[in-house]
Scaffold this motif. Structure first.
Motif, PDB file in Angstrom:
ATOM      1  N   ALA A 103     -18.451 -15.083  -6.790  1.00 43.52           N
ATOM      2  CA  ALA A 103     -17.598 -14.124  -7.822  1.00 43.52           C
ATOM      3  C   ALA A 103     -16.252 -13.818  -7.141  1.00 43.52           C
ATOM      4  N   VAL A 104     -15.597 -14.573  -7.958  1.00 41.24           N
ATOM      5  CA  VAL A 104     -14.064 -14.312  -7.473  1.00 41.24           C
ATOM      6  C   VAL A 104     -13.533 -12.869  -7.838  1.00 41.24           C
ATOM      7  N   ALA A 105     -12.965 -12.450  -6.703  1.00 41.68           N
ATOM      8  CA  ALA A 105     -12.366 -11.051  -7.079  1.00 41.68           C
ATOM      9  C   ALA A 105     -10.871 -11.113  -6.801  1.00 41.68           C
ATOM     10  N   ARG A 106     -10.350  -9.928  -7.143  1.00 42.30           N
ATOM     11  CA  ARG A 106      -8.992  -9.301  -7.149  1.00 42.30           C
ATOM     12  C   ARG A 106      -8.786  -8.341  -6.174  1.00 42.30           C
ATOM     13  N   LEU A 107      -8.090  -8.181  -5.064  1.00 45.45           N
ATOM     14  CA  LEU A 107      -7.803  -7.125  -4.453  1.00 45.45           C
ATOM     15  C   LEU A 107      -6.731  -6.425  -5.288  1.00 45.45           C
ATOM     16  N   VAL A 108      -7.034  -4.927  -5.438  1.00 49.66           N
ATOM     17  CA  VAL A 108      -5.990  -4.280  -6.352  1.00 49.66           C
ATOM     18  C   VAL A 108      -5.926  -3.073  -5.588  1.00 49.66           C
ATOM     19  N   SER A 109      -6.368  -2.500  -4.518  1.00 49.85           N
ATOM     20  CA  SER A 109      -6.030  -1.316  -3.786  1.00 49.85           C
ATOM     21  C   SER A 109      -6.357  -1.297  -2.297  1.00 49.85           C
ATOM     22  N   VAL A 110      -5.687  -0.685  -1.644  1.00 50.27           N
ATOM     23  CA  VAL A 110      -6.189  -0.619  -0.105  1.00 50.27           C
ATOM     24  C   VAL A 110      -5.809   0.807   0.122  1.00 50.27           C
ATOM     25  N   VAL A 118      -1.919  -1.973  -5.101  1.00 51.24           N
ATOM     26  CA  VAL A 118      -1.300  -3.056  -4.630  1.00 51.24           C
ATOM     27  C   VAL A 118      -1.174  -4.054  -5.645  1.00 51.24           C
ATOM     28  N   GLU A 119      -0.126  -4.935  -5.645  1.00 51.26           N
ATOM     29  CA  GLU A 119      -0.371  -6.102  -6.430  1.00 51.26           C
ATOM     30  C   GLU A 119      -1.359  -6.968  -6.395  1.00 51.26           C
ATOM     31  N   ALA A 120      -2.241  -7.453  -7.504  1.00 52.75           N
ATOM     32  CA  ALA A 120      -3.269  -8.007  -7.357  1.00 52.75           C
ATOM     33  C   ALA A 120      -3.353  -9.385  -6.635  1.00 52.75           C
ATOM     34  N   ARG A 121      -4.322  -9.592  -5.888  1.00 50.87           N
ATOM     35  CA  ARG A 121      -4.353 -10.877  -5.254  1.00 50.87           C
ATOM     36  C   ARG A 121      -5.881 -11.219  -5.035  1.00 50.87           C
ATOM     37  N   VAL A 172       1.575  -6.253  -1.544  1.00 55.88           N
ATOM     38  CA  VAL A 172       2.837  -5.585  -1.940  1.00 55.88           C
ATOM     39  C   VAL A 172       2.382  -4.204  -2.677  1.00 55.88           C
ATOM     40  N   SER A 173       3.144  -3.263  -2.333  1.00 53.32           N
ATOM     41  CA  SER A 173       2.820  -1.970  -2.835  1.00 53.32           C
ATOM     42  C   SER A 173       2.927  -1.758  -4.062  1.00 53.32           C
ATOM     43  N   GLY A 174       1.911  -1.245  -4.915  1.00 50.57           N
ATOM     44  CA  GLY A 174       2.359  -0.849  -6.634  1.00 50.57           C
ATOM     45  C   GLY A 174       3.034   0.286  -6.689  1.00 50.57           C
ATOM     46  N   ASP A 175       3.247   1.286  -5.553  1.00 49.86           N
ATOM     47  CA  ASP A 175       4.086   2.357  -5.705  1.00 49.86           C
ATOM     48  C   ASP A 175       4.735   2.662  -4.387  1.00 49.86           C
ATOM     49  N   PRO A 176       5.735   1.743  -4.278  1.00 48.64           N
ATOM     50  CA  PRO A 176       6.406   1.866  -2.958  1.00 48.64           C
ATOM     51  C   PRO A 176       7.215   3.344  -2.466  1.00 48.64           C
ATOM     52  N   ALA A 219       1.949  -2.743   1.701  1.00 47.91           N
ATOM     53  CA  ALA A 219       0.985  -1.784   1.188  1.00 47.91           C
ATOM     54  C   ALA A 219       1.200  -0.357   1.699  1.00 47.91           C
ATOM     55  N   ARG A 220       0.717   0.814   0.799  1.00 43.42           N
ATOM     56  CA  ARG A 220       0.849   2.179   1.365  1.00 43.42           C
ATOM     57  C   ARG A 220      -0.514   2.315   1.585  1.00 43.42           C
ATOM     58  N   ARG A 221      -0.531   3.174   2.780  1.00 47.47           N
ATOM     59  CA  ARG A 221      -1.844   3.179   3.811  1.00 47.47           C
ATOM     60  C   ARG A 221      -2.157   4.531   4.483  1.00 47.47           C
ATOM     61  N   ASP A 222      -3.234   4.654   4.805  1.00 50.15           N
ATOM     62  CA  ASP A 222      -3.363   5.840   5.948  1.00 50.15           C
ATOM     63  C   ASP A 222      -3.914   5.047   7.310  1.00 50.15           C
ATOM     64  N   THR A 223      -4.540   3.694   7.230  1.00 48.51           N
ATOM     65  CA  THR A 223      -4.853   2.972   8.499  1.00 48.51           C
ATOM     66  C   THR A 223      -4.370   1.591   8.405  1.00 48.51           C
ATOM     67  N   VAL A 224      -3.660   1.367   9.519  1.00 46.37           N
ATOM     68  CA  VAL A 224      -3.370  -0.147   9.510  1.00 46.37           C
ATOM     69  C   VAL A 224      -3.912  -0.595  10.701  1.00 46.37           C
ATOM     70  N   TYR A 225      -4.252  -1.927  10.584  1.00 47.32           N
ATOM     71  CA  TYR A 225      -4.888  -2.822  11.742  1.00 47.32           C
ATOM     72  C   TYR A 225      -3.789  -3.581  12.651  1.00 47.32           C
ATOM     73  N   VAL A 226      -3.631  -3.212  13.737  1.00 53.71           N
ATOM     74  CA  VAL A 226      -2.589  -3.947  14.742  1.00 53.71           C
ATOM     75  C   VAL A 226      -3.496  -4.826  15.565  1.00 53.71           C
ATOM     76  N   PRO A 227      -3.191  -6.033  15.257  1.00 51.56           N
ATOM     77  CA  PRO A 227      -4.127  -7.063  16.289  1.00 51.56           C
ATOM     78  C   PRO A 227      -3.520  -7.127  17.631  1.00 51.56           C
ATOM     79  N   PRO A 228      -4.145  -7.758  18.393  1.00 52.90           N
ATOM     80  CA  PRO A 228      -3.676  -8.172  19.703  1.00 52.90           C
ATOM     81  C   PRO A 228      -2.311  -8.609  19.759  1.00 52.90           C
ATOM     82  N   MET A 229      -1.228  -8.271  20.760  1.00 49.38           N
ATOM     83  CA  MET A 229       0.156  -8.695  20.896  1.00 49.38           C
ATOM     84  C   MET A 229       0.669  -8.828  19.840  1.00 49.38           C
TER      85      MET A 229
END
Length: 500
Positions: free
Chosen positions: A279-286, A291-294, A369-373, A451-461
């Motif tokens: 089932a192919v999906a489109r990411l539309v919000s985070v 966000v612009e659909a991906r 890419v934010s839909g409401d920057p 993206a606009r967020r309240d939680t961002v993932y910061v990978p190692p280093m």
């Protein structure tokens, strides 16, 4: 059945009565969301923190929950205020944080900052204008969140009632039959103890207690010869809408149906990949923000984060598993979208291979890419926020300090602030800021309109820069949303003072 990449079909799976009678399940997320939410009016909505019992792999498990009028969680319609009476029906104090919302500071839900926890039997009222989107609510006591004191909080926008999509929630947890105190003691004990004064760890929690346990680390080589640790703990089960794949949530859908899948990672310490298979999906919000659909079939989601996926199902009958794959391991959970009469085949809870590490190069985050920057304006203040720590001893820090010894990050109400998170540790950290919505504006040394967020993932280093406009003059928590890291002190505060 529509094939799912990586699924192991081990015979026909009979849909249980629980699967058929989804509307009677205890989790709001396990049903199709109704076209209308709670009735608007002047009366507050009753919400209760209480105990409940789940069937997990044939064993009874007593956990916590947040019960609203229609089961676990709340749905609000466009324009509806968050007007809630919260009652603590537990035998221990608790307090609930409305994750993703920006209420007045006194209603934010952090122990003693500024309000005390609710005592057993106490009721407290909340009233604020909510932000639309996919959000959630949870105890801000780490040990209680590990006992599943959390639930969806869905605030619909006008478009949600107009686009004709069937709404489905996928609410993810990791789970242990042992107490949170035992789990935290094993994690910190195995890794040499650590800071035991974690904020809000709960009565009886002693993260410094030693206890032997094997199989806790999943290390990966690289990173200039250093070892990266993906997971603190091997959990007994991974849940999707309070169920495992032994008896998954089966959601009835129409042939050629249009789905809006709201995914919430409420796990204590597990990053997931959401795999939609055929089932192919489109990411539309985070995190509740457009966000612009991906397009794609696999999307990562860290603890505390949310993603909305739009899925257009094939016109034929069938069943489409939506799986959540544990980062760095073969474990998986999920739900199944199925047309009437479709054959539902068993999916094993272990995949054939381990899922990869999540977003080490930040390619997923960089693609959003934010839909409401945010509006363009001068930056009034910049801070470097250093994320540190190690597995031995088990200590996690912000700017070199744990909670209680922390140095507040200062800002003035109304000014544009940028925070650069610089992770110098070998674990990733989902960083959550209370009371604000920020925009990701930098990855490494590159500026983006993310993206606009309240939680961002910061990978190692890695380094990630976020920008926001400082809100109400108050103390706002900033912390890692891994519960073992939070319980051992990985929290600081954004101290906002009044503008002159």
């Amino acid at each position: 059945m529509a094939e799912h990449r990586g699924s192991e079909e081990t015979g026909v799976h009979t849909i249980t009565r629980r699967g058929i009678l989804a509307a009677s399940a205890t989790v709001l997320a396990s049903v199709n969301l109704p076209r209308r939410g709670l009735t608007q009016g002047t009366m507050p909505i009753a919400l209760s923190a209480e105990r409940r019992t789940l069937d997990i792999e044939g064993r009874a498990a007593t956990v916590y929950g947040l019960a609203g009028p229609n089961g676990q969680g709340l749905i609000l319609d466009p324009g509806q205020r968050f007007r809630v009476d919260l009652t603590n029906r537990l035998d221990v104090p608790t307090i609930i944080h409305w994750h993703g919302q920006t209420p007045p500071n006194a209603q934010d839900g952090v122990p003693d900052i500024p309000m005390p926890m609710l005592s057993a039997g106490e009721t407290r009222s909340y009233d604020f204008e909510p932000l639309p989107g996919t959000h959630w609510m949870h105890s801000h006591v780490p040990s209680q969140e590990m006992q599943l004191l959390a639930a969806p909080l869905i605030v619909r926008a006008p478009d949600d009632l107009e686009d004709g999509r069937q709404e489905v929630v996928l609410f993810l947890h990791d789970f242990s039959f042992r107490t949170p105190e035992e789990v935290l003691a094993e994690i910190t004990g195995r890794h040499g103890g650590g800071h035991s004064a974690g904020h809000g760890a709960g009565p009886g929690t002693n993260p410094g207690t030693s206890s032997g346990m094997s199989g806790m680390n999943h290390g990966m080589g690289g990173m200039s010869g250093m070892v990266m640790d993906l997971n603190d703990h091997d959990w007994d089960a991974y849940l999707a809408n309070d169920r495992t794949l032994a008896d998954p949530d089966v959601i009835g859908v129409e042939r050629g149906g249009r789905i809006r899948l709201r995914v919430i990672n409420a796990a204590a310490a597990t990053v997931f990949w959401i795999d939609t298979g055929a089932a192919v999906a489109r990411l539309v919000s985070v995190d509740g923000h457009r966000v612009e659909a991906r397009a794609g079939t696999r999307f990562g989601i860290a603890m505390g984060q949310r993603i909305d996926l739009e899925i257009d199902l094939p016109v034929e009958s069938g069943a489409w598993p939506i799986l959540a794959l544990r980062e760095g391991g073969p474990e998986r959970t999920g739900l199944i979208l199925a047309t009437p009469g479709a054959e539902i085949r068993r999916i094993d809870s272990l995949g054939q291979t381990a899922a990869p590490a999540f977003d080490l190069d930040l390619s997923q985050e960089a693609s959003l890419v934010s839909g409401d920057p945010l509006s363009e304006r001068p930056v009034g203040r910049r801070h470097m926020v250093m994320l540190g720590g190690s597995m031995q001893p088990y200590v996690w820090t912000i700017d070199g300090a744990t909670w209680g010894d922390h140095r507040p990050i200062m800002a003035r109400s109304g000014e544009r602030v940028e925070l650069m998170f610089h992770n110098m540790s070998m674990m990733g950290h989902p960083m959550h800021l209370h009371g604000h919505v920020f925009q990701v504006v930098g990855i490494g040394g590159r500026r983006i309109m993310g993206a606009r967020r309240d939680t961002v993932y910061v990978p190692p280093m890695s380094t990630i820069t976020v920008a926001f406009d400082a809100g109400e003059a108050a103390r706002w928590m900033l912390h890692c949303h891994s519960m073992p890291h939070l319980a051992t002190g990985m929290m600081t505060e954004l101290s906002v003072t009044a503008s002159v």
